[in-house]
Scaffold this active site. Sequence first.
Site, PDB file in Angstrom:
ATOM      1  N   HIS A  89       0.822  -1.223   0.000  1.00  0.00           N
ATOM      2  CA  HIS A  89       0.000   0.000   0.000  1.00  0.00           C
ATOM      3  C   HIS A  89       0.852   1.268   0.000  1.00  0.00           C
ATOM      4  O   HIS A  89       0.710   2.114  -0.898  1.00  0.00           O
ATOM      5  CB  HIS A  89      -0.974  -0.014   1.182  1.00  0.00           C
ATOM      6  CG  HIS A  89      -1.680   1.283   1.414  1.00  0.00           C
ATOM      7  ND1 HIS A  89      -2.553   1.844   0.499  1.00  0.00           N
ATOM      8  CD2 HIS A  89      -1.613   2.162   2.459  1.00  0.00           C
ATOM      9  CE1 HIS A  89      -2.999   2.995   0.967  1.00  0.00           C
ATOM     10  NE2 HIS A  89      -2.441   3.211   2.157  1.00  0.00           N
ATOM     11  N   GLU A 109       0.743   4.968  13.319  1.00  0.00           N
ATOM     12  CA  GLU A 109      -0.502   4.414  13.859  1.00  0.00           C
ATOM     13  C   GLU A 109      -0.457   2.892  13.982  1.00  0.00           C
ATOM     14  O   GLU A 109      -0.908   2.321  14.971  1.00  0.00           O
ATOM     15  CB  GLU A 109      -1.690   4.803  12.969  1.00  0.00           C
ATOM     16  CG  GLU A 109      -3.003   4.374  13.564  1.00  0.00           C
ATOM     17  CD  GLU A 109      -4.165   4.447  12.580  1.00  0.00           C
ATOM     18  OE1 GLU A 109      -5.269   4.036  12.986  1.00  0.00           O
ATOM     19  OE2 GLU A 109      -3.970   4.883  11.445  1.00  0.00           O
ATOM     20  N   ASP A 110       0.094   2.226  12.957  1.00  0.00           N
ATOM     21  CA  ASP A 110      -0.027   0.761  12.885  1.00  0.00           C
ATOM     22  C   ASP A 110       1.135  -0.004  13.505  1.00  0.00           C
ATOM     23  O   ASP A 110       1.087  -1.222  13.610  1.00  0.00           O
ATOM     24  CB  ASP A 110      -0.179   0.331  11.413  1.00  0.00           C
ATOM     25  CG  ASP A 110      -1.498   0.808  10.814  1.00  0.00           C
ATOM     26  OD1 ASP A 110      -2.348   1.255  11.602  1.00  0.00           O
ATOM     27  OD2 ASP A 110      -1.660   0.744   9.586  1.00  0.00           O
TER      28      ASP A 110
END
Length: 711
Positions: free
Chosen positions: A48, A76-77
């Site tokens: 991505h 965030e991930d």
Amino acid sequence: MFTIDDLGDRLGGYLPQEEIQQVKRAFYYAEQAHDGQRRRSGEPYVTHPLAVANILANMHMDHQSLMAAMLHDVIEDTGVSKEALAEQFGKPVAELVDGVSKLTQITFEDKAVAQAENFQKMVLAMSRDIRVIIVKLADRLHNMRTLGALRPDKKRRIARETLEIYARIAGRLGINTIRVELEDLSFQAIHPMRAERIKRAVSSARGNRRSAIREVQSTLQKSLDDEQLAGTVIGRQKHLLSIYKKMRDQRKPFAEIMDVFGFRIVTEDVASCYRILGIVHNRYKPVPGRFKDYIAIPKANGYQSLHTTLFGSRGMPIEVQIRTREMEAMANNGIAAHWLYKAGQTTHPIAEGSHARARAWVKGLLEMQRHAGDSLEFIEHVKNDLFPDDIYVFTPKGDIMELPQGATVIDFAYSVHTDIGNNCIACRIDRHLAPLSTRLESGQTLEIITAPGARPNLAWLNFVTTAKARSAIRHALKHQRQAEAGQLGRRLLNKALAEFDTSLEELSGGVMPRVLAELELPSEDALLESIGLGARVSNVVARRLLDMEQDTPSGHGTDMHEGMRPLVISGGEGMVINFARCCHPLPGDPVVGHLSVGKGIVVHRAECRNIVEHKNDPDKLFALEWSDEISEDFPVGLRIEIESRRGLVAELAGLVTDADANIERIGIEERDVRLSTVHLTLSVKGRVHLARIIKRIRNMSNVEKITRVAN
């Protein structure tokens, strides 16, 4: 499968080798951080960010934007912090990643509120670095391309959000390639069957018209070659959503929309654009009123081009756009062209101008954000503001101002400056006085007349169209209401304290802070506003202040209304003293006031039956008295029973005008063959003025009965 080496080869066309290495280093860092994570489609997650960077590479974005694209989900991930990114890749990249990161999800009752809050945060990030939104758009574009793995209802929700916000932002920033693809992908997700049918019909229509398109294209190209003008003629394709919108909004069949041939001519310089315009108008007859010069007056997003519509040889319309290569780059990449030219270490006025306009737009968003009451109100303002059709008007100095279609004088005043809008009292359009609600047309010259003490009018919200004007008016009215509520609250509290021969100013210094702490209010102003708006009762607050003053429970009795002096009103107090529409009180009428939460004091006639229900709540009822100095007009209703005849309305209007009053509303209903009932609403100075008007009407022939409408 697209790899980092493929991206490196593509970047070699416009970035130096050391910057390409930094982009690769960011990829390997992201690959390690996302190790083990997969997308819903089953692919490794790092595909991505790589795809997002590839979209930006097509737009020739700078290496920091590409690095941010690689790292945009890392914060965030994964467990990586912003500080760690800054240490590894520098502060600018870390700030970009922080701005682009999928925003921290807050738990809200309503998903719409959550999205609005997130969008507000994105605006703040955009204000620091406009590249944030370009990376965000690329991120959204790849997510839209890979929606297939999601549930249909989730697809539709994401597609609607994309259409309402992200596609509009791409259009506002002039990034046309992304806007068109986002719109078509959203359309396919929301209406899959309609999109598929239109796609098949377009494919079929293009096949049938291929020879006609080639004929027009070769004719236009030959005309340029004959005049020895450098230019390339390109066939222009309509995208799915624009075809669907035209079919729906203009109620046209598909065949009629596809009958229009679209071509773009790209040339070397501006002078050639105008020469080519003359050549195509000489070859085909132009359609009157269909020529637009966006080169002389560019759109807000920096778009420049000449647009003209011609009658083709077979009677079919031909739409032609003429522009330079730089304008073509701007039309496709918009603000991103700023970095395209920067990457080549050159500057171009079109790209620089677009960047300045984008920054001005973001600055306007920040101003709206400060004025908006809440996040949902803000996002509605933004939706309304995102690129409607535009008109162009001039200031007295000749500066061009761009406004949306349907904009009014007030919209223009606020677009110049918020203070000019707030203090606007009149306007001249092309040197002639015009109402503030006048809808503007392109080419007009406007001069705004202001007065220092003027204030915005609540009625303006009924006709303004721009988000800036709407949010600024609401903001000003809110502050005006708070100020007036504070003044009324002070009067009410002093009036209650006066019954005990004291006032706010005479209370000892420690009393107010103790009462504020007890009531959990931040300041004296907040207390006075809450009294003025009816949220607190002045008598109760006065008792508490006196109790604090004496440090003993009050022995002043329970009914502070007995023997209290009436509050004097003039009708000009503003938004916190309202006059009841049920009984239309007039100066001279005995009146009482009811303290209504959020409205302040509502004034009723003493005999009004709607006041009876409040008799059980004496703390919220006030004795009122009219001031000797009243300059306002007040509405009042009359019911007149009169014999029907021709010219009745004209005669009534003449009598009222002669008595120095205005008719607000008039209605007539037939009671029987002979009699009619006239319902009349007038603006009068007071009870004496009304009595004079009633006397004149009674002197008319055939008036059976005249009564003032009570309720």
